[in-house]
Enzyme design. Structure first.
Site, PDB file in Angstrom:
ATOM      1  N   GLY A   1       0.839  -1.199   0.000  1.00  0.00           N
ATOM      2  CA  GLY A   1       0.000   0.000   0.000  1.00  0.00           C
ATOM      3  C   GLY A   1       0.867   1.239   0.000  1.00  0.00           C
ATOM      4  CB  SER A   2       0.012   4.717   0.785  1.00  0.00           C
ATOM      5  OG  SER A   2      -0.558   4.442   2.059  1.00  0.00           O
TER       6      SER A   2
ATOM      7  N   GLY B   1       2.837   2.153   5.376  1.00  0.00           N
ATOM      8  CA  GLY B   1       4.079   1.504   5.815  1.00  0.00           C
ATOM      9  C   GLY B   1       4.688   2.196   7.020  1.00  0.00           C
TER      10      GLY B   1
ATOM     11  CD  GLU C   1       6.940  -5.626  -2.285  1.00  0.00           C
ATOM     12  OE1 GLU C   1       7.161  -4.711  -3.100  1.00  0.00           O
ATOM     13  OE2 GLU C   1       7.657  -6.631  -2.182  1.00  0.00           O
TER      14      GLU C   1
ATOM     15  CB  CYS D   1       3.059   0.106  -6.938  1.00  0.00           C
ATOM     16  SG  CYS D   1       3.284  -1.537  -7.612  1.00  0.00           S
TER      17      CYS D   1
END
Ligand code: NAD
Length: 505
Positions: free
Chosen positions: A236-237, A241, A258, A292
């Site tokens: 995700g964003s 994270g 990721e 992404c």
């Protein structure tokens, strides 16, 4: 044509998901195609999440003893079921995430590919044997199953990213608890149902091998904070994270992160412009700029800037934006209102700082007041400002000019993210410099192709604020296992390492 809601219900029924699983509950799911509600799901509360994690822990205790090639057989069966349902599941991805049909089907193909890879891998989970300095001693390493693996996934790859994790985790002997994006839980219900068919054919898969938690951030936090979850793979964003990483670190859990990207392409003076043009178009406009690995920054040599930009604008102008179910559509909708607002404010900020904007307008708002279709935007920037260094998750391509290769490289690497990168050149020195230690600082580095559209055979992931995780191929499987280093003494004396003496009478 059926309403999107009816169509989604029909697909879910074909995929074996019972109606009550998506018609009652507080979590509303909207299709980005029209903005209409296509499902309502019950959110998993803390108690139910804890029970599922317990069930997963129990399943792990038996699954870890199943020989890996047998575990691979389950994943192979899952691939067979996915092949049979490729079109149906792919279309559901289109309805729920807004991807064009070929990209929806491509996402399911990616699941099939990773399962095929993982089935083969199940016979190759090898460790090293190591020369011992001590006589009559043998050293070796063994890879063991790790435990319960939590998977938190993003809306833009509603099934493939989970499959990357689940296929590897399952052959590695782990069990999986999945918290899909709150924007795309219907695809998750479908994927689970397909998996259950494979498990039924397999015969003796323990209950709880794969469980599903439905909800948003808070539901994800159940996985992050639970000590029974050995590893969390979170996609995700970067903001997500930043919240997840320290919590996992605090309990020493394994993290596979990721996160966001800000991927660039350098177009050199010798580039094959026909090829570059096609790669740029797919990289920046494909998936409506919501990958992404989408191309977000283009750094173009001054000698080819004008001809490239003229042609690129024409390509952008001709790309069909609209309903992703139509075969001619290349650019589907944004996922929702917030994504559109982010794009709008980035464009306003770009204009205010001297950027020249082409495209970027919302279209079909009368037809679909609750869906967000935009013409992809090209923004010619005088410099790589702070705005350009941020990821805006939309079809927005910043273009900048360079004169010297060193400047292009410096610009390329001076963003906080480090996911994917590309260079277009026929000059071997430039290509090799880009691939070298002083070249691109990203996890994915491509020559004469765009930054998006990775294959599963390589390790996928990136550096810096992208989080450092690696998934899919190469040796990524090691993140889902624990390593034991063992020494066996088959002699009758006890020599100590490093010549240490410790004589007892
Ligand atoms: P997001 O960060 O809003 O949500 C991703 C997932 O994390 C969702 O399931 C969400 O519920 C969960 N989540 C959010 N905050 C959390 C928290 N504090 N604790 C636990 N769970 C939490 O991202 P999105 O909008 O769904 O996806 C777009 C973003 O994902 C982009 O930044 C994109 O670059 C990134 N992405 C990265 C990769 C990669 O492999 N690097 C792949 C796909 C998407």
């Amino acid at each position: 044509m059926d309403s999107v809601r009816q169509e989604a219900a029909g697909l879910l029924e074909r995929l074996g998901v019972p109606g009550e699983a998506f018609t009652k509950g507080d979590l509303e799911v909207r299709s980005p195609i029209t903005g209409e509600v296509i499902g309502c799901l019950p959110v998993t509360d803390a108690e139910a999440a804890s029970q599922q994690i317990e069930e997963s822990s129990r399943a792990f205790r038996s699954w870890r003893k199943v020989p890996p090639p047998r575990r691979g057989e389950l994943v192979r069966l899952f691939a067979d079921e996915l092949r049979a349902q490729k079109e149906t599941l792919g279309r559901l991805v289109t309805l729920e995430a807004g991807k064009i049909l070929s990209e929806g089907a491509g996402e399911v193909q990616e699941m099939i590919d990773i399962c095929t890879y993982a089935a083969g891998l199940s016979r190759q989970l090898y460790g090293l044997t190591i020369a011992s300095e001590r006589p009559d001693h043998r050293m070796m390493e063994t890879w063991h199953p790790l435990g319960v693996v939590g998977v938190i996934s993003a809306f833009n790859f509603p099934v493939a990213v989970w499959a990357w994790n689940a296929a590897l985790a399952l052959v590695c002997g782990d069990t999986v608890v999945w918290k899909p994006s709150e924007k795309t839980p219907l695809c998750a219900l479908a994927a689970r149902s397909i998996f259950e068919r494979a498990a039924a054919k397999f015969g003796d898969a323990p209950k709880g091998l794969l469980t599903l938690l439905i909800g948003g951030r808070q539901t994800g936090e159940f996985l992050v904070d639970d000590p029974r979850v050995a590893a969390v793979s979170a996609t995700g964003s970067t903001a997500m994270g930043r919240s997840v990483a320290p919590r996992l670190a605090a309990r020493f859990a394994r993290a596979i992160l990721e996160l966001g990207g800000n991927n660039a392409g350098i177009v050199c003076s010798t580039a094959d412009l026909d090829l570059a043009l096609r790669a740029i178009a797919f990289g920046a406009m494909g998936t409506a700029g919501q990958r992404c690995t989408s191309l977000r920054r283009l750094i173009v040599h001054e000698d080819v800037y004008d001809p490239l930009l003229t042609r690129l604008k024409a390509v952008y102008q001709s790309a069909r934006v609209g309903d992703p179910r139509h075969s001619e559509t290349l650019v589907g909708p944004l996922i929702g209102a917030a994504a559109f607002e982010n794009m709008k404010s980035a464009l306003a900020e770009a204009s205010a700082s001297g950027g020249l904007v082409t495209g970027g307008k919302r279209i079909d708002a009368d037809l679909h007041p609750e869906a967000y279709y935009v013409r992809p935007a090209i923004v010619e920037m005088p410099a790589q400002t702070d705005l350009v260094k941020r990821e805006t998750f939309a079809p927005l391509l910043y273009v900048m000019k360079y004169a010297h290769f060193e400047d292009a490289l410096r610009m390329h690497n001076s963003v906080p993210q480090g996911l994917s990168s590309s260079i277009f050149t026929l000059n071997v020195q430039e290509a090799e410099r880009f691939l070298s230690a002083e070249g691109s600082d990203c996890g994915i580095v491509n020559v004469n192709l765009g930054p998006s559209g990775a294959e599963i055979g390589g390790a996928f992931g990136g550096e810096k604020e992208t989080g450092g995780g690696r998934e899919a191929g190469s040796d990524s499987w090691k993140s889902y296992m624990r390593r034991a280093t063992s020494t066996v003494n088959y002699g009758t004396t006890l020599p100590l390492a490093q010549g240490v003496r410790f004589d007892v009478s």
